[in-house]
Design a protein around this motif. Structure first.
Motif, PDB file in Angstrom:
ATOM      1  N   ALA A 177       0.832  -1.204   0.000  1.00  0.00           N
ATOM      2  CA  ALA A 177       0.000   0.000   0.000  1.00  0.00           C
ATOM      3  C   ALA A 177       0.871   1.261   0.000  1.00  0.00           C
ATOM      4  N   GLY A 178       0.480   2.231  -0.843  1.00  0.00           N
ATOM      5  CA  GLY A 178       1.186   3.506  -0.914  1.00  0.00           C
ATOM      6  C   GLY A 178       2.419   3.504  -1.783  1.00  0.00           C
ATOM      7  N   LYS A 179       2.747   2.364  -2.414  1.00  0.00           N
ATOM      8  CA  LYS A 179       3.971   2.264  -3.214  1.00  0.00           C
ATOM      9  C   LYS A 179       3.646   2.136  -4.707  1.00  0.00           C
ATOM     10  N   LYS A 180       4.545   2.662  -5.540  1.00  0.00           N
ATOM     11  CA  LYS A 180       4.435   2.565  -6.999  1.00  0.00           C
ATOM     12  C   LYS A 180       5.636   1.775  -7.525  1.00  0.00           C
ATOM     13  N   PHE A 181       5.430   1.079  -8.647  1.00  0.00           N
ATOM     14  CA  PHE A 181       6.490   0.223  -9.177  1.00  0.00           C
ATOM     15  C   PHE A 181       6.590   0.362 -10.692  1.00  0.00           C
ATOM     16  N   ASN A 182       7.761   0.038 -11.215  1.00  0.00           N
ATOM     17  CA  ASN A 182       8.006   0.110 -12.661  1.00  0.00           C
ATOM     18  C   ASN A 182       7.284  -1.002 -13.398  1.00  0.00           C
ATOM     19  N   LYS A 183       7.326  -2.199 -12.797  1.00  0.00           N
ATOM     20  CA  LYS A 183       6.693  -3.359 -13.436  1.00  0.00           C
ATOM     21  C   LYS A 183       5.984  -4.206 -12.389  1.00  0.00           C
ATOM     22  N   LEU A 184       4.809  -4.695 -12.779  1.00  0.00           N
ATOM     23  CA  LEU A 184       4.092  -5.660 -11.957  1.00  0.00           C
ATOM     24  C   LEU A 184       3.759  -6.860 -12.833  1.00  0.00           C
ATOM     25  N   PHE A 185       3.894  -8.048 -12.260  1.00  0.00           N
ATOM     26  CA  PHE A 185       3.547  -9.287 -12.962  1.00  0.00           C
ATOM     27  C   PHE A 185       2.252  -9.847 -12.382  1.00  0.00           C
ATOM     28  N   LEU A 186       1.365 -10.318 -13.263  1.00  0.00           N
ATOM     29  CA  LEU A 186       0.220 -11.142 -12.871  1.00  0.00           C
ATOM     30  C   LEU A 186       0.350 -12.437 -13.657  1.00  0.00           C
ATOM     31  N   GLY A 187       1.013 -13.406 -13.078  1.00  0.00           N
ATOM     32  CA  GLY A 187       1.318 -14.641 -13.794  1.00  0.00           C
ATOM     33  C   GLY A 187       0.333 -15.746 -13.493  1.00  0.00           C
TER      34      GLY A 187
ATOM     35  N   LEU B 134       2.320  -6.705 -16.565  1.00  0.00           N
ATOM     36  CA  LEU B 134       2.499  -7.817 -17.488  1.00  0.00           C
ATOM     37  C   LEU B 134       1.609  -8.976 -17.047  1.00  0.00           C
ATOM     38  N   VAL B 135       0.650  -9.307 -17.892  1.00  0.00           N
ATOM     39  CA  VAL B 135      -0.333 -10.349 -17.594  1.00  0.00           C
ATOM     40  C   VAL B 135      -0.007 -11.585 -18.417  1.00  0.00           C
ATOM     41  N   PHE B 136       0.208 -12.717 -17.756  1.00  0.00           N
ATOM     42  CA  PHE B 136       0.521 -13.978 -18.421  1.00  0.00           C
ATOM     43  C   PHE B 136      -0.691 -14.901 -18.321  1.00  0.00           C
ATOM     44  N   GLU B 137      -1.218 -15.330 -19.451  1.00  0.00           N
ATOM     45  CA  GLU B 137      -2.392 -16.197 -19.470  1.00  0.00           C
ATOM     46  C   GLU B 137      -2.382 -17.066 -20.732  1.00  0.00           C
ATOM     47  N   ILE B 138      -3.319 -17.998 -20.788  1.00  0.00           N
ATOM     48  CA  ILE B 138      -3.532 -18.813 -21.983  1.00  0.00           C
ATOM     49  C   ILE B 138      -4.569 -18.126 -22.860  1.00  0.00           C
TER      50      ILE B 138
ATOM     51  N   TYR C 199     -10.423 -10.203 -22.528  1.00  0.00           N
ATOM     52  CA  TYR C 199      -9.465  -9.519 -21.657  1.00  0.00           C
ATOM     53  C   TYR C 199      -9.447  -8.023 -21.932  1.00  0.00           C
ATOM     54  N   GLU C 200      -9.535  -7.624 -23.178  1.00  0.00           N
ATOM     55  CA  GLU C 200      -9.541  -6.204 -23.522  1.00  0.00           C
ATOM     56  C   GLU C 200     -10.675  -5.474 -22.823  1.00  0.00           C
ATOM     57  N   VAL C 201     -11.859  -6.099 -22.785  1.00  0.00           N
ATOM     58  CA  VAL C 201     -13.010  -5.489 -22.105  1.00  0.00           C
ATOM     59  C   VAL C 201     -12.726  -5.332 -20.616  1.00  0.00           C
ATOM     60  N   LEU C 202     -12.169  -6.377 -19.994  1.00  0.00           N
ATOM     61  CA  LEU C 202     -11.812  -6.296 -18.572  1.00  0.00           C
ATOM     62  C   LEU C 202     -10.789  -5.203 -18.325  1.00  0.00           C
ATOM     63  N   PHE C 203      -9.761  -5.159 -19.150  1.00  0.00           N
ATOM     64  CA  PHE C 203      -8.697  -4.173 -18.975  1.00  0.00           C
ATOM     65  C   PHE C 203      -9.260  -2.756 -19.060  1.00  0.00           C
ATOM     66  N   GLN C 204     -10.094  -2.515 -20.053  1.00  0.00           N
ATOM     67  CA  GLN C 204     -10.656  -1.182 -20.240  1.00  0.00           C
ATOM     68  C   GLN C 204     -11.506  -0.774 -19.039  1.00  0.00           C
TER      69      GLN C 204
ATOM     70  N   GLY D 115       2.470 -21.973 -26.031  1.00  0.00           N
ATOM     71  CA  GLY D 115       1.056 -21.679 -26.180  1.00  0.00           C
ATOM     72  C   GLY D 115       0.532 -20.653 -25.199  1.00  0.00           C
ATOM     73  N   ARG D 116       1.355 -20.202 -24.277  1.00  0.00           N
ATOM     74  CA  ARG D 116       0.912 -19.193 -23.325  1.00  0.00           C
ATOM     75  C   ARG D 116       1.292 -17.805 -23.830  1.00  0.00           C
ATOM     76  N   SER D 117       0.587 -16.796 -23.329  1.00  0.00           N
ATOM     77  CA  SER D 117       0.734 -15.451 -23.870  1.00  0.00           C
ATOM     78  C   SER D 117       1.061 -14.440 -22.784  1.00  0.00           C
ATOM     79  N   MET D 118       1.726 -13.362 -23.195  1.00  0.00           N
ATOM     80  CA  MET D 118       2.033 -12.232 -22.296  1.00  0.00           C
ATOM     81  C   MET D 118       1.397 -10.988 -22.874  1.00  0.00           C
ATOM     82  N   MET D 119       0.529 -10.344 -22.087  1.00  0.00           N
ATOM     83  CA  MET D 119      -0.110  -9.088 -22.492  1.00  0.00           C
ATOM     84  C   MET D 119       0.521  -7.951 -21.697  1.00  0.00           C
ATOM     85  N   ARG D 120       1.002  -6.932 -22.397  1.00  0.00           N
ATOM     86  CA  ARG D 120       1.688  -5.797 -21.774  1.00  0.00           C
ATOM     87  C   ARG D 120       0.698  -4.639 -21.645  1.00  0.00           C
ATOM     88  N   LEU D 121       0.393  -4.256 -20.385  1.00  0.00           N
ATOM     89  CA  LEU D 121      -0.629  -3.254 -20.126  1.00  0.00           C
ATOM     90  C   LEU D 121      -0.031  -1.950 -19.628  1.00  0.00           C
ATOM     91  N   LYS D 122      -0.690  -0.860 -20.014  1.00  0.00           N
ATOM     92  CA  LYS D 122      -0.365   0.498 -19.530  1.00  0.00           C
ATOM     93  C   LYS D 122      -1.636   1.115 -18.977  1.00  0.00           C
TER      94      LYS D 122
END
Length: 388
Positions: A286-296, A325-329, A359-364, A379-386
């Motif tokens: 809580a209260g912290k910001k980071f350059n990168k976060l992973f959701l694997g 960075l979101v990693f999913e199938i 996923y795009e709908v969820l992200f938005q 077969g797994r994918s990485m989605m890069r979010l901003k």
């Protein structure tokens, strides 16, 4: 000269076939008045069939999509029929026999030549001794947990509930399997090791496609005992924080201490919880910001509203130039069909496998946007979010 396929690939394929065979055995089981699914549907329409046996229509649709994705059934004039199936009780034995032939870990990573050229990576990989350990971890978890969800009886239970059935299978007080893991350290160990093992090939491939600023901090949200960090830290000058439930710190004490000794302050386990409803941030950072976060491999475990909560909380720890960075199938041509794992997510965790558009709908809705998507050979994918 064509290179021989690494042994572990053959083992994984054999074992995947076995799990699929267990799953589609539902189609040949006599569960409905002594009849199979196909035989029962010949007596009535689909809607009558669902009503007669009190089956949930949503669960039925997801189950049929799973069977279609596997090629286990086909439809003719709206009625399902079994397609070509290949049942074999000997597949586990075949997989075990192949496992005895698996070579050392580093010799199996020929798909990642850029990594193997680095001496520090070779040293790290040799610590694992052989890829068989990863396969054993993954198969042990499947045999103990996943296979219980794929029996005809469990499949039928899932059709009646359209909800997690862990409480029925494991005699729990909660239908959520993750609640069970927290109070059973041995099962949590098997799950954590199996989870890390099943994703290691994808993780290595993803890491080769990421760039990091020197000294930046990476937060692996729901990172278990930090196996991704153990792969990342020898390669990049970054700090890695593994955030997960406090119970994991004791369960994986040996693994966490080993990583701390190897990487010092650059590796840190952070007790936390992204479902702490007392705050709109993630407990532990809580209260912290980071350059990168992973959701694997996190979002597919949860329904849409729960995913929104996770994504919104992650966004509150991002700067304007941060990446999530979101990693999913995503749907792909791999043998382990997309809809097959979707059925597992339904009965194991009330979750979903999702298409890129879903996923795009969820992200938005969470105030995020996918910049690009990378798919690996596994077969797994990485989605890069901003941030939007």
């Amino acid at each position: 000269m064509r290179r021989e396929e690494p042994h572990y690939r053959r083992v994984v394929d054999e074992y995947t076939d076995y799990l699929v065979d267990v799953f589609v055995s539902f189609l040949e089981a006599s569960l409905f008045d002594g009849l199979t699914v196909i035989e029962s549907l010949k007596e009535c329409t689909e809607s009558e069939f669902l009503k007669r046996y009190n089956l949930n229509a949503v669960a039925w649709q997801r189950l049929m999509e799973a069977f279609l994705g596997l090629g286990a059934i086909s439809f003719h004039q709206g009625v399902p029929s079994t397609a070509k199936l290949n049942f074999s009780d000997g597949k586990v034995a075949k997989a075990a026999a192949l496992l005895d032939k698996v070579e050392e870990f580093e010799s199996q990573l020929l798909l990642f030549p850029s990594y193997l050229q680095q001496e520090i990576v070779q040293d790290q990989l040799q610590q694992t001794q052989e890829s068989r350990r990863y396969l054993q971890d993954s198969i042990a978890y499947d045999m103990l947990v996943v296979r219980k969800y794929l029996t005809p009886e469990a499949t039928l239970l899932g059709l009646k509930t359209a909800a997690p059935i862990a409480d029925k299978l494991f005699h729990l007080h909660s239908p959520q399997i993750f609640d069970h893991y927290q109070s059973h350290s041995q099962l949590l160990q098997i799950y954590g090791k199996g989870f890390a093992s099943s994703h290691i090939w994808s993780d290595l491939d993803f890491l080769d496609k990421l760039s990091f600023a020197p000294g930046e901090t990476v937060v692996d949200v729901g990172g278990c005992f930090g196996n991704l960090g153990r792969l990342l830290l020898p390669l990049r000058d970054v700090k890695y924080h593994c955030l997960d439930l406090p119970a994991l710190k004791d369960t994986f004490k040996v693994d966490i201490n080993s990583s701390t000794q190897a990487f010092g302050h650059r590796f840190q386990f952070v007790p936390g919880n992204f479902f702490d409803h007392s705050s709109n941030e993630i407990q532990g950072i809580a209260g912290k910001k980071f350059n990168k976060l992973f959701l694997g491999w996190i979002l597919h475990d949860w329904n849409d509203e729960q995913c929104l909560e996770i994504l919104k909380k992650c966004s509150r720890h991002m700067l304007s130039d941060s990446e999530l960075l979101v990693f999913e199938i995503l749907p792909n041509e791999r043998k382990m069909a997309f809809n097959f794992t979707d059925w597992l997510m339904l009965v194991m965790a009330d979750g979903h496998e999702r298409t890129a558009r879903q996923y795009e709908v969820l992200f938005q809705r969470a105030g995020l946007k996918a910049q690009d998507t990378t798919m690996t050979k596994t077969g797994r994918s990485m989605m890069r979010l901003k941030l939007l």
